[in-house]
Write a protein that holds these residues in place. Structure first.
Motif, PDB file in Angstrom:
ATOM      1  N   THR A  15      72.905  72.070  46.261  1.00  0.00           N
ATOM      2  CA  THR A  15      72.524  70.828  45.601  1.00  0.00           C
ATOM      3  C   THR A  15      73.537  69.727  45.900  1.00  0.00           C
ATOM      4  N   ARG A  16      74.785  70.105  46.038  1.00  0.00           N
ATOM      5  CA  ARG A  16      75.834  69.138  46.380  1.00  0.00           C
ATOM      6  C   ARG A  16      75.635  68.572  47.775  1.00  0.00           C
ATOM      7  N   LEU A  17      74.960  69.303  48.614  1.00  0.00           N
ATOM      8  CA  LEU A  17      74.711  68.896  49.993  1.00  0.00           C
ATOM      9  C   LEU A  17      73.855  67.639  50.075  1.00  0.00           C
ATOM     10  N   HIS A  18      72.949  67.443  49.148  1.00  0.00           N
ATOM     11  CA  HIS A  18      72.018  66.324  49.223  1.00  0.00           C
ATOM     12  C   HIS A  18      72.664  64.979  48.939  1.00  0.00           C
ATOM     13  N   ALA A  19      73.684  64.961  48.121  1.00  0.00           N
ATOM     14  CA  ALA A  19      74.284  63.680  47.743  1.00  0.00           C
ATOM     15  C   ALA A  19      74.880  62.928  48.933  1.00  0.00           C
ATOM     16  N   GLY A  51      77.099  62.207  42.654  1.00  0.00           N
ATOM     17  CA  GLY A  51      76.347  63.440  42.877  1.00  0.00           C
ATOM     18  C   GLY A  51      77.193  64.512  43.524  1.00  0.00           C
ATOM     19  N   LEU A  52      78.058  64.126  44.438  1.00  0.00           N
ATOM     20  CA  LEU A  52      78.939  65.087  45.086  1.00  0.00           C
ATOM     21  C   LEU A  52      79.885  65.721  44.077  1.00  0.00           C
ATOM     22  N   LEU A  53      80.314  64.965  43.087  1.00  0.00           N
ATOM     23  CA  LEU A  53      81.223  65.492  42.069  1.00  0.00           C
ATOM     24  C   LEU A  53      80.495  66.261  40.968  1.00  0.00           C
TER      25      LEU A  53
END
Length: 132
Positions: free
Chosen positions: A37-41, A28-30
């Protein structure tokens, strides 16, 4: 079945769950395209994954090595700091305008993160103009 065998099954289960959650968090980060949205992973999925891995270590050390307190301290620190850091990262993105603005509130109210004292507003404007 002895408690050692049950503990090994529990450790195996926690390791598998932790590995899956950590892998999903890394993917998810990638894959996510913007910072909000990247923050949630890493903060949501990664915390659960690392928590499951630490739980496996707690169970293993509790049954086979007489116990250890370090894992509990790490888990407590992780569960306290991850939401706080996610909150501050989200606030920075909101103030920089790097994400969608929140919806307008009725009757001229202001979102708490944007409701700054007058002195802070002047300081913010001064820093913004000097940076440009």
């Amino acid at each position: 079945m002895t408690y050692e065998i049950i503990a090994l099954y529990a450790v195996s289960f926690c390791l598998i769950v932790g590995a899956i959650f950590t892998l999903v968090g890394a993917i998810g980060l990638l894959k996510f395209n913007d910072s909000m949205t990247r923050l949630h992973a890493p903060t949501k999925v990664g915390t659960v994954g690392v928590g499951a891995l630490l739980l496996a270590s707690i169970i293993y050390n509790g049954v086979f090595n007489g116990g250890a307190i370090q894992e509990l301290l790490i888990m407590g620190f992780l569960f306290v700091t991850a939401p706080i850091s996610a909150h501050f990262i989200a606030k920075v993105n909101m103030h920089r305008g790097a994400c969608d603005t929140p919806p307008e509130l009725p009757e001229g109210e202001e979102w708490a993160t944007f409701d700054l004292p007058a002195g802070d507003n002047a300081l913010l404007e001064e820093n913004t103009t000097s940076a440009n």
